[in-house]
Design an enzyme around this catalytic site. Structure first.
Site, short mmCIF file in Angstrom:
data_model
loop_
_atom_site.label_atom_id
_atom_site.label_comp_id
_atom_site.label_asym_id
_atom_site.label_seq_id
_atom_site.Cartn_x
_atom_site.Cartn_y
_atom_site.Cartn_z
N ASP A 10 -10.53 30.36 29.93
CA ASP A 10 -10.54 29.45 28.79
C ASP A 10 -11.35 28.22 29.28
O ASP A 10 -11.49 28.02 30.48
CB ASP A 10 -9.09 29.06 28.49
CG ASP A 10 -8.98 27.99 27.43
OD1 ASP A 10 -9.49 28.20 26.34
OD2 ASP A 10 -8.38 26.94 27.73
N LEU A 11 -11.88 27.44 28.37
CA LEU A 11 -12.73 26.32 28.81
C LEU A 11 -11.93 25.00 28.82
O LEU A 11 -11.67 24.42 29.89
CB LEU A 11 -13.96 26.22 27.89
CG LEU A 11 -15.00 25.18 28.27
CD1 LEU A 11 -15.61 25.47 29.63
CD2 LEU A 11 -16.11 25.14 27.21
N ASP A 12 -11.54 24.55 27.63
CA ASP A 12 -10.82 23.28 27.53
C ASP A 12 -9.44 23.40 28.15
O ASP A 12 -8.61 24.19 27.70
CB ASP A 12 -10.71 22.88 26.05
CG ASP A 12 -9.82 21.67 25.84
OD1 ASP A 12 -9.72 20.83 26.75
OD2 ASP A 12 -9.22 21.56 24.75
N THR A 18 -11.67 18.67 28.08
CA THR A 18 -12.28 18.15 26.85
C THR A 18 -11.21 17.74 25.84
O THR A 18 -11.53 17.14 24.82
CB THR A 18 -13.24 19.18 26.23
OG1 THR A 18 -12.76 20.50 26.52
CG2 THR A 18 -14.64 19.04 26.81
N LYS A 46 -3.99 21.97 21.18
CA LYS A 46 -4.65 22.62 22.31
C LYS A 46 -4.81 24.12 22.09
O LYS A 46 -3.84 24.81 21.80
CB LYS A 46 -3.88 22.34 23.61
CG LYS A 46 -4.07 20.89 24.05
CD LYS A 46 -3.50 20.64 25.44
CE LYS A 46 -3.77 19.19 25.85
NZ LYS A 46 -3.07 18.83 27.08
N SER A 115 -13.46 30.98 24.97
CA SER A 115 -13.04 29.69 24.41
C SER A 115 -13.10 29.68 22.89
O SER A 115 -14.05 30.20 22.30
CB SER A 115 -13.96 28.58 24.95
OG SER A 115 -13.79 27.39 24.20
N ALA A 116 -12.08 29.09 22.28
CA ALA A 116 -12.03 28.96 20.82
C ALA A 116 -13.08 27.98 20.30
O ALA A 116 -13.38 27.96 19.11
CB ALA A 116 -10.65 28.50 20.40
N LYS A 146 -6.93 32.73 18.70
CA LYS A 146 -5.77 32.98 19.56
C LYS A 146 -4.53 32.55 18.76
O LYS A 146 -4.61 31.56 18.06
CB LYS A 146 -5.85 32.13 20.84
CG LYS A 146 -7.10 32.37 21.69
CD LYS A 146 -7.27 31.26 22.73
CE LYS A 146 -8.61 31.35 23.43
NZ LYS A 146 -8.87 30.24 24.37
N GLU A 170 -5.53 30.52 31.28
CA GLU A 170 -5.29 29.79 30.03
C GLU A 170 -4.36 28.59 30.21
O GLU A 170 -3.42 28.66 31.00
CB GLU A 170 -4.62 30.73 29.02
CG GLU A 170 -5.51 31.23 27.93
CD GLU A 170 -5.97 30.17 26.93
OE1 GLU A 170 -5.44 29.05 26.90
OE2 GLU A 170 -6.88 30.49 26.16
N ASP A 171 -4.62 27.52 29.45
CA ASP A 171 -3.74 26.35 29.49
C ASP A 171 -2.88 26.24 28.23
O ASP A 171 -2.02 25.37 28.14
CB ASP A 171 -4.55 25.06 29.63
CG ASP A 171 -5.28 24.71 28.35
OD1 ASP A 171 -5.95 25.61 27.80
OD2 ASP A 171 -5.17 23.57 27.88
P1 B16 Z 1 -14.28 23.14 18.38
P2 B16 Z 1 -10.42 26.23 24.35
C1 B16 Z 1 -10.30 24.81 22.08
O1 B16 Z 1 -10.94 25.11 23.30
C2 B16 Z 1 -9.56 23.49 22.21
O2 B16 Z 1 -8.50 23.60 23.14
C3 B16 Z 1 -8.99 23.08 20.87
O3 B16 Z 1 -8.35 21.83 20.98
C4 B16 Z 1 -10.13 23.02 19.84
O4 B16 Z 1 -9.64 22.67 18.56
C5 B16 Z 1 -10.83 24.37 19.78
O5 B16 Z 1 -11.32 24.71 21.08
C6 B16 Z 1 -11.99 24.39 18.80
O6 B16 Z 1 -13.00 23.53 19.24
O7 B16 Z 1 -13.87 22.19 17.31
O8 B16 Z 1 -15.22 22.54 19.40
O9 B16 Z 1 -14.84 24.43 17.80
O10 B16 Z 1 -9.16 25.70 24.95
O11 B16 Z 1 -10.22 27.53 23.58
O12 B16 Z 1 -11.55 26.32 25.34
MG MG Z 2 -7.61 25.62 26.46
#
Ligand code: B16
Ligand code: MG
Length: 216
Positions: A10-12, A18, A46, A115-116, A146, A170-171
């Site tokens: 996962d990224l964030d 982020t 998150k 990553s989402a 997810k 994953e966090d």
């Molecule tokens: P965006 P991850 C997720 O990243 C974030 O944790 C989440 O807070 C955010 O809303 C989502 O990406 C969408 O991000 O608005 O940049 O498309 O944890 O899946 O890496």
């Molecule tokens: Mg995350």
């Protein structure tokens, strides 16, 4: 003992923090809408997609909006977020990430991002980490968020592997559920209280060895 062939990150919250930039942008949106969005409220966002995050924020502020208004609000938030991440540098990579990625790749274990975020590509380029991943699956490539396993299954498929040979890092709870639903092993990065369903929980990527991963 598993025959480890691929790791999906996962990224964030795992590779970079982020979440603080997401929070700054959501808080600003809430302020414009006339209410306070706290750091604690932000926890619920998150790992959650952009539109689902907006729904949570609007319900916190008791605000009703049309579909079109929601699109506009999400775009406004994303504009600020993109501005915040435009200044990101490699020194924002969380401790242990590069070392772990290098040691996995040295062993011939494939690496992927799951990553989402629709901004994942931009972030990966800003922190100069693109070369470390064989596969990148982000929010632009999937239709189900997810805890649906789609995102991780796409990563496994693009690596030409099968789920039992892969570990997800994953966090977020939703991400742990997605990994379990997809038949992968899962390492939670964060607090054991929140991520108890993971096979192993670590405070950060600097607290894990290849031997521990293979023993999963
Ligand atoms: P965006 P991850 C997720 O990243 C974030 O944790 C989440 O807070 C955010 O809303 C989502 O990406 C969408 O991000 O608005 O940049 O498309 O944890 O899946 O890496
Ligand atoms: Mg995350």
């Amino acid at each position: 003992m598993m025959d480890l062939k691929g790791c999906i990150f996962d990224l964030d919250g795992v590779i970079v923090d982020t979440a603080k930039y997401h929070y700054m942008a959501w808080r600003r949106l809430a302020k414009e809408l006339g209410f306070v969005f706290t750091l604690e409220d932000n926890e619920a966002l998150k790992g959650v997609s952009r539109m689902a995050s907006l729904e949570i924020l609007l319900s916190k502020g008791n605000i009703h909006a049309t579909r079109q208004e929601k699109e506009e609000l999400a775009a406004r938030k994303n504009g600020w977020y993109v501005e915040f991440i435009s200044g990101m540098k490699p020194d924002e990579i969380l401790p242990g990430s590069v070392k772990l990625l290098r040691s996995l790749r040295k062993e011939g274990i494939l690496t992927a991002i799951g990553s989402a975020s629709k901004n994942a590509g931009t972030i990966i380029d800003k922190i100069n980490l693109r070369d470390m991943f064989d596969v990148i699956i982000d929010g632009n490539k999937i239709s189900k968020a997810k805890p649906d396993p789609e995102i991780f299954l796409r990563a496994v498929q693009e690596m030409k592997l099968s789920p039992p040979h892969c570990i997800v890092f994953e966090d977020a709870q939703a991400g742990i559920e997605a990994a379990i639903a997809g038949g992968m092993k899962c390492v939670g990065v964060g607090s054991p209280e929140l991520l108890g369903r993971a096979d192993l929980v670590i405070p950060g990527l600097n607290k894990i060895t290849l031997e521990q991963l293979r023993a999963l």
